[in-house]
Scaffold this active site. Structure first.
Site: not given
Length: 101
Positions: A8-12
């Site tokens: 998972a990353c902030p922008a996704g």
């Protein structure tokens, strides 16, 4: 070894899926089974099922943000790394995680 992972990353968007692909490829190369859940702009995809979690020898979080439904992993040892680590060298991420067991 049975591995479950969450990416998972902030922008996704891109990095979440690049990390997933890297972990899957590295696990196969190292002779492990892996199931990777992604959490991003599309929500939770390929959600890890209870049976997969019960069989898991190892949990990897390749994340730069909070993991949704993280309480599912409360009784597991979690190896957490930034998403970039799984994108750049997923083999090392898995090797480092298995060395801690």
């Amino acid at each position: 070894m049975n591995i479950v992972a969450v990416t998972a990353c902030p922008a996704g968007v891109a990095h979440t899926y690049m990390a997933k692909k890297g972990l899957e490829k590295a696990a196969k190369k190292l002779g492990h089974k892996i199931k990777v859940e992604t959490q991003g702009s599309m929500g939770i995809e390929n959600e890890i099922k209870v049976k997969d979690l019960e069989k898991a020898d190892l949990v990897i979080f390749a994340v730069d943000t909070k993991v949704e439904k993280a309480n599912r992993f409360d009784d597991k040892t979690i190896h957490e790394v930034p998403v970039a680590a799984a994108v750049k060298n997923a083999t090392k991420v898995i090797e480092d995680a298995t060395a801690k067991l």
